[in-house]
Design a protein around this motif. Structure first.
Motif, PDB file in Angstrom:
ATOM      1  N   ARG A 165     -42.343  26.177 -12.867  1.00  0.00           N
ATOM      2  CA  ARG A 165     -43.209  25.248 -13.597  1.00  0.00           C
ATOM      3  C   ARG A 165     -42.686  25.034 -15.012  1.00  0.00           C
ATOM      4  O   ARG A 165     -42.408  25.993 -15.731  1.00  0.00           O
ATOM      5  CB  ARG A 165     -44.634  25.810 -13.651  1.00  0.00           C
ATOM      6  N   PRO A 166     -42.558  23.787 -15.468  1.00  0.00           N
ATOM      7  CA  PRO A 166     -42.104  23.529 -16.838  1.00  0.00           C
ATOM      8  C   PRO A 166     -43.136  24.021 -17.855  1.00  0.00           C
ATOM      9  O   PRO A 166     -44.341  23.927 -17.635  1.00  0.00           O
ATOM     10  CB  PRO A 166     -41.970  22.006 -16.895  1.00  0.00           C
ATOM     11  N   LEU A 167     -42.655  24.532 -18.964  1.00  0.00           N
ATOM     12  CA  LEU A 167     -43.541  24.909 -20.059  1.00  0.00           C
ATOM     13  C   LEU A 167     -43.969  23.664 -20.828  1.00  0.00           C
ATOM     14  O   LEU A 167     -43.269  22.646 -20.843  1.00  0.00           O
ATOM     15  CB  LEU A 167     -42.818  25.860 -21.011  1.00  0.00           C
ATOM     16  N   ASP A 168     -45.115  23.757 -21.470  1.00  0.00           N
ATOM     17  CA  ASP A 168     -45.552  22.693 -22.370  1.00  0.00           C
ATOM     18  C   ASP A 168     -44.688  22.768 -23.617  1.00  0.00           C
ATOM     19  O   ASP A 168     -44.741  23.740 -24.372  1.00  0.00           O
ATOM     20  CB  ASP A 168     -47.021  22.892 -22.735  1.00  0.00           C
ATOM     21  N   ASP A 169     -43.845  21.773 -23.843  1.00  0.00           N
ATOM     22  CA  ASP A 169     -42.903  21.846 -24.956  1.00  0.00           C
ATOM     23  C   ASP A 169     -43.304  20.979 -26.139  1.00  0.00           C
ATOM     24  O   ASP A 169     -42.492  20.688 -27.013  1.00  0.00           O
ATOM     25  CB  ASP A 169     -41.494  21.480 -24.486  1.00  0.00           C
ATOM     26  N   ARG A 170     -44.561  20.566 -26.186  1.00  0.00           N
ATOM     27  CA  ARG A 170     -45.010  19.806 -27.352  1.00  0.00           C
ATOM     28  C   ARG A 170     -45.053  20.731 -28.569  1.00  0.00           C
ATOM     29  O   ARG A 170     -45.629  21.811 -28.527  1.00  0.00           O
ATOM     30  CB  ARG A 170     -46.384  19.201 -27.097  1.00  0.00           C
ATOM     31  N   VAL A 171     -44.442  20.289 -29.660  1.00  0.00           N
ATOM     32  CA  VAL A 171     -44.387  21.087 -30.879  1.00  0.00           C
ATOM     33  C   VAL A 171     -45.002  20.275 -32.010  1.00  0.00           C
ATOM     34  O   VAL A 171     -44.447  19.248 -32.413  1.00  0.00           O
ATOM     35  CB  VAL A 171     -42.929  21.464 -31.238  1.00  0.00           C
ATOM     36  N   PRO A 172     -46.161  20.678 -32.550  1.00  0.00           N
ATOM     37  CA  PRO A 172     -46.764  19.948 -33.666  1.00  0.00           C
ATOM     38  C   PRO A 172     -45.860  19.986 -34.895  1.00  0.00           C
ATOM     39  O   PRO A 172     -45.118  20.948 -35.112  1.00  0.00           O
ATOM     40  CB  PRO A 172     -48.071  20.718 -33.924  1.00  0.00           C
ATOM     41  N   GLY A 173     -45.912  18.926 -35.672  1.00  0.00           N
ATOM     42  CA  GLY A 173     -45.163  18.905 -36.925  1.00  0.00           C
ATOM     43  C   GLY A 173     -43.678  18.706 -36.760  1.00  0.00           C
ATOM     44  O   GLY A 173     -42.882  19.282 -37.522  1.00  0.00           O
TER      45      GLY A 173
END
Length: 282
Positions: A165-173
């Motif tokens: 399963r892919p990790l959530d790679d959203r990075v704020p900022g």
């Protein structure tokens, strides 16, 4: 994973190894460029993954109780510890480029170590990118470039074609992160930090840093740094310095490295640029 041709009736058996540094957190990445007419590998295995791209001819691999027929443009992914062979297919010789990444490199963007049900991957875009990275890193193993390209491509391979399963790679900022990284790269132009060293103070993984930087700038860090070096090089060339003198002043390994990036960014060689600006000045 195991390419070749015959010239003037002679067989061609070549295998060249290189190593790409991947920062302080892991071993270097072994890179193999091979071209064989007749060589057949005995059954063997690797402790790491094998990720190869066939670049010529055809190859036959015995793997998981079956036979893989490999042609140009195919990606082959062989699991760690899995016994396989390799030899020429029906057309004679075969040529390939292979890398041997340690297990964590395939899991930087996934929740677990990926498994590849189908060891032969049809993904022309990714195959071309893997081949280009292999070729360039074999010739010039820049640590920041290796860390920027290899984890990104292997994560793409794992996410597109593996089972994890892919990790959530959203990075704020992302913009703030990119500004911080750009500033540090510009300040440390001659001896830039590794991707791991850039990511650690920000509390990010290498892949998260890559994702944030590319989201903000459209470039990986090594490409941004190379373009920044080209900008600095222009000023030195305009002042009359020769390309061979300029390359070490802005952090390129040598004149050929400077020329490669100068042409990519500006479409001309450093020497041609120097001559043109001097002619204009006269």
């Amino acid at each position: 994973m195991n390419g070749g041709d015959t010239k003037a009736g002679r067989t061609r058996e070549q295998a060249v190894w290189a190593r790409a540094p991947l920062g302080p957190c892991g071993p270097p990445l072994d890179l193999l460029t091979a071209r064989f007419d007749r060589h057949r590998y005995a059954p063997h295995f690797h402790e790491e993954f094998t990720v190869g791209v066939c670049v010529g001819g055809s190859e036959v691999i015995d793997y998981r109780g079956g036979r893989l027929d490999i042609g140009p443009g195919s990606i082959v992914v062989l699991g760690p510890g899995e016994v396989h062979t390799g030899g020429p297919g029906a057309t004679g010789g075969y040529a390939y480029r292979a890398m041997y990444p340690a297990l964590p490199l395939l899991a930087e963007g996934t929740a677990a170590l990926p498994h590849f049900r189908d060891p032969v991957v049809d993904d022309p875009e990714l195959a071309a990118a893997l081949r280009a990275a292999h070729t360039e890193l074999s010739a010039h193993a820049d640590p920041l470039e290796a860390e920027s390209r290899i984890p990104w491509l292997l994560t793409a391979l794992a996410r597109r074609h593996g089972t994890a399963r892919p990790l959530d790679d959203r990075v704020p900022g992302a913009d703030r992160i990119a500004r911080t990284v750009r500033g540090r790269l510009a300040d440390e132009l001659l001896t830039p930090p590794t991707l791991t060293e850039l990511a650690a103070p920000l509390g990010l993984s290498r892949y998260q840093l890559l994702r944030a930087f590319r989201t903000s700038t459209g470039l990986p860090p090594y490409a941004w740094l190379a373009q920044h070096r080209v900008t600095r090089a222009r000023a030195h060339l305009e002042a009359g310095l020769r390309p061979s003198e300029v390359a070490p002043l802005v952090g390129f390994a040598d004149q050929a490295h400077l020329t490669r990036w100068f042409r990519r960014v500006l479409g001309v060689t450093p020497a041609a640029y120097r001559n043109s600006v001097q002619d204009t000045g006269r």
